[in-house]
Design an enzyme around this catalytic site. Structure first.
Site, PDB file in Angstrom:
ATOM      1  N   LYS A  12       0.082   4.267   0.315  1.00  0.00           N
ATOM      2  CA  LYS A  12      -0.483   5.339   1.160  1.00  0.00           C
ATOM      3  C   LYS A  12      -0.440   6.672   0.405  1.00  0.00           C
ATOM      4  O   LYS A  12      -0.632   6.697  -0.792  1.00  0.00           O
ATOM      5  CB  LYS A  12       0.269   5.388   2.494  1.00  0.00           C
ATOM      6  CG  LYS A  12       0.323   4.012   3.178  1.00  0.00           C
ATOM      7  CD  LYS A  12       0.726   4.065   4.613  1.00  0.00           C
ATOM      8  CE  LYS A  12       0.714   2.647   5.190  1.00  0.00           C
ATOM      9  NZ  LYS A  12       1.004   2.579   6.605  1.00  0.00           N
ATOM     10  N   SER A  67       4.603  -3.174   9.853  1.00  0.00           N
ATOM     11  CA  SER A  67       6.065  -3.153  10.067  1.00  0.00           C
ATOM     12  C   SER A  67       6.760  -4.423   9.585  1.00  0.00           C
ATOM     13  O   SER A  67       7.733  -4.877  10.198  1.00  0.00           O
ATOM     14  CB  SER A  67       6.389  -2.889  11.541  1.00  0.00           C
ATOM     15  OG  SER A  67       5.956  -1.592  11.907  1.00  0.00           O
ATOM     16  N   GLU A  73      -3.886  -6.518  10.050  1.00  0.00           N
ATOM     17  CA  GLU A  73      -2.916  -5.467  10.340  1.00  0.00           C
ATOM     18  C   GLU A  73      -3.225  -4.878  11.718  1.00  0.00           C
ATOM     19  O   GLU A  73      -4.062  -3.964  11.830  1.00  0.00           O
ATOM     20  CB  GLU A  73      -2.992  -4.363   9.291  1.00  0.00           C
ATOM     21  CG  GLU A  73      -2.721  -4.840   7.881  1.00  0.00           C
ATOM     22  CD  GLU A  73      -2.282  -3.706   6.963  1.00  0.00           C
ATOM     23  OE1 GLU A  73      -1.160  -3.763   6.459  1.00  0.00           O
ATOM     24  OE2 GLU A  73      -3.054  -2.747   6.781  1.00  0.00           O
ATOM     25  N   GLU A 122      -5.830   3.108   8.757  1.00  0.00           N
ATOM     26  CA  GLU A 122      -5.842   4.581   8.739  1.00  0.00           C
ATOM     27  C   GLU A 122      -7.219   5.112   8.326  1.00  0.00           C
ATOM     28  O   GLU A 122      -7.622   6.198   8.746  1.00  0.00           O
ATOM     29  CB  GLU A 122      -4.710   5.089   7.831  1.00  0.00           C
ATOM     30  CG  GLU A 122      -3.347   4.862   8.488  1.00  0.00           C
ATOM     31  CD  GLU A 122      -2.205   4.552   7.528  1.00  0.00           C
ATOM     32  OE1 GLU A 122      -2.320   4.846   6.327  1.00  0.00           O
ATOM     33  OE2 GLU A 122      -1.183   3.996   7.995  1.00  0.00           O
ATOM     34  N   HIS A 150      -8.733  -0.047   5.626  1.00  0.00           N
ATOM     35  CA  HIS A 150      -7.373   0.060   6.157  1.00  0.00           C
ATOM     36  C   HIS A 150      -7.417   0.759   7.513  1.00  0.00           C
ATOM     37  O   HIS A 150      -8.252   1.634   7.745  1.00  0.00           O
ATOM     38  CB  HIS A 150      -6.468   0.838   5.189  1.00  0.00           C
ATOM     39  CG  HIS A 150      -5.035   0.856   5.626  1.00  0.00           C
ATOM     40  ND1 HIS A 150      -4.542   1.812   6.478  1.00  0.00           N
ATOM     41  CD2 HIS A 150      -4.009   0.000   5.367  1.00  0.00           C
ATOM     42  CE1 HIS A 150      -3.260   1.539   6.717  1.00  0.00           C
ATOM     43  NE2 HIS A 150      -2.917   0.454   6.055  1.00  0.00           N
ATOM     44  N   ASN A 186       0.882  -1.159   0.000  1.00  0.00           N
ATOM     45  CA  ASN A 186       0.000   0.000   0.000  1.00  0.00           C
ATOM     46  C   ASN A 186       0.920   1.208   0.000  1.00  0.00           C
ATOM     47  O   ASN A 186       1.729   1.365   0.921  1.00  0.00           O
ATOM     48  CB  ASN A 186      -0.851  -0.097   1.284  1.00  0.00           C
ATOM     49  CG  ASN A 186      -1.516   1.193   1.672  1.00  0.00           C
ATOM     50  OD1 ASN A 186      -1.693   2.087   0.838  1.00  0.00           O
ATOM     51  ND2 ASN A 186      -1.897   1.304   2.940  1.00  0.00           N
ATOM     52  N   GLY A 232       3.196   1.425  10.694  1.00  0.00           N
ATOM     53  CA  GLY A 232       3.792   2.744  10.510  1.00  0.00           C
ATOM     54  C   GLY A 232       5.017   3.016  11.358  1.00  0.00           C
ATOM     55  O   GLY A 232       5.499   2.143  12.088  1.00  0.00           O
TER      56      GLY A 232
HETATM   57  P1  13P Z   1       4.111  -0.433   7.385  1.00  0.00           P
HETATM   58  O1  13P Z   1       4.683  -1.683   6.773  1.00  0.00           O
HETATM   59  O2  13P Z   1       4.842   0.811   6.926  1.00  0.00           O
HETATM   60  O3  13P Z   1       3.994  -0.536   8.874  1.00  0.00           O
HETATM   61  O4  13P Z   1       2.624  -0.265   6.801  1.00  0.00           O
HETATM   62  C1  13P Z   1       1.792  -1.370   6.721  1.00  0.00           C
HETATM   63  C2  13P Z   1       0.510  -0.987   6.088  1.00  0.00           C
HETATM   64  O5  13P Z   1      -0.196  -0.116   6.547  1.00  0.00           O
HETATM   65  C3  13P Z   1       0.112  -1.706   4.871  1.00  0.00           C
HETATM   66  O6  13P Z   1      -1.195  -1.392   4.548  1.00  0.00           O
END
Ligand code: 13P
Length: 258
Positions: free
Chosen positions: A11, A215, A169, A99, A97, A9, A175
């Site tokens: 983002k 992560s 997740e 977020e 997601h 992703n 993040g």
């Molecule tokens: P990170 O791997 O940067 O923690 O992000 C994971 C994520 O949100 C994938 O959708």
């Protein structure tokens, strides 16, 4: 042997040009890996989608959107319709997601409408679920995941099962300030998720891939991918350079005996 899923992703990162260059590079670097063995997908920003879709071979890399409205058209300022995403020739839509749920306050009911709408429009629906640090503290992770699955897939027609993917997740793992889940913990939660999917869809639930995200990095990708209930890795930061993602995919495949 089960297929392994690898995706990223992007983002709110990368311009249209950067996204296209990234995709072309990733397609070329991974071009020799059989797509019978892996499914590779990238989810860029909306503005990049049309150009990106035209630039890549979708047999090599599936392309997805980060969100979608549950209506085809209407007075929904700032939203993107499934018809608009179909125009861009997309393969999948990510829904719920962390977020979206926690920064933009989306609810399970909204995710459910989006899941059904995405499936009705022929997309693969990638539903993201995960417990917060507080849920985990109270030992309520499995209940939260079950709730998100039950509501997210409420009244989903089992004929669509082949186009459903789930990403686990945990909110606390995502993040720059996230801590990756240990492989043992992730496996335990994936087992719960798979059990719940079987209860929801007794005939076909076992075929739904469940990916781990949060992560993922070169140091933990191998121990995660070898877990029996983890079907793939959904990666953020560690995948945003094509060469690094290619290396991560190859080392994970090797660890998984490919
Ligand atoms: P990170 O791997 O940067 O923690 O992000 C994971 C994520 O949100 C994938 O959708």
């Amino acid at each position: 042997m089960k297929k392994l899923y690898f995706g990223s992703n992007l983002k709110m990162y990368k311009t249209i040009r950067e996204t296209t260059e990234y995709l072309i590079s990733l397609a070329s670097l991974t071009g020799d890996i059989s797509r019978e063995e892996i499914e590779l997908f990238i989810i860029p920003s909306y503005t990049s989608l049309e150009r990106a879709s035209a630039a890549i071979d979708h047999n090599l890399i599936k392309l997805g959107a980060q969100n979608m409205c549950w209506e085809e058209q209407g007075q929904f300022t700032g939203e993107i319709s499934p018809l608009m995403l179909q125009e861009a020739g997309l393969d999948l839509v990510m829904i719920g997601h962390s977020e979206r749920r926690h920064v933009f306050r989306e609810t399970d009911e909204e995710e459910n409408r989006k899941v059904k709408c995405a499936l009705e429009h022929g997309f693969t629906a990638l539903l993201c679920i995960g417990e917060t640090a507080e849920d985990k503290k109270y030992g309520a992770g499995p209940e939260v995941l079950r709730m998100q699955l039950k509501k997210g897939f409420y009244e989903v027609d089992p004929s669509h099962i082949g186009k459903i993917w789930v990403a686990y997740e945990p909110v606390w793992s995502i993040g720059v300030s996230g801590t990756p889940a240990s492989a043992d913990y992730a496996e335990k939660m994936h087992k719960e998720i798979k059990q719940c999917l079987l209860e929801l869809f007794p005939e076909q639930g076992a075929g739904i891939p469940v990916l781990y995200g949060g992560s993922v990095n070169p140091g933990n990708a191998e121990e995660l991918i070898v877990q029996p209930s983890i079907d793939g890795l959904f990666v953020g930061r560690a995948a945003w350079q094509a060469d690094k993602f290619n290396t991560l995919i190859r080392s994970a495949m090797k660890a998984a005996g490919r």
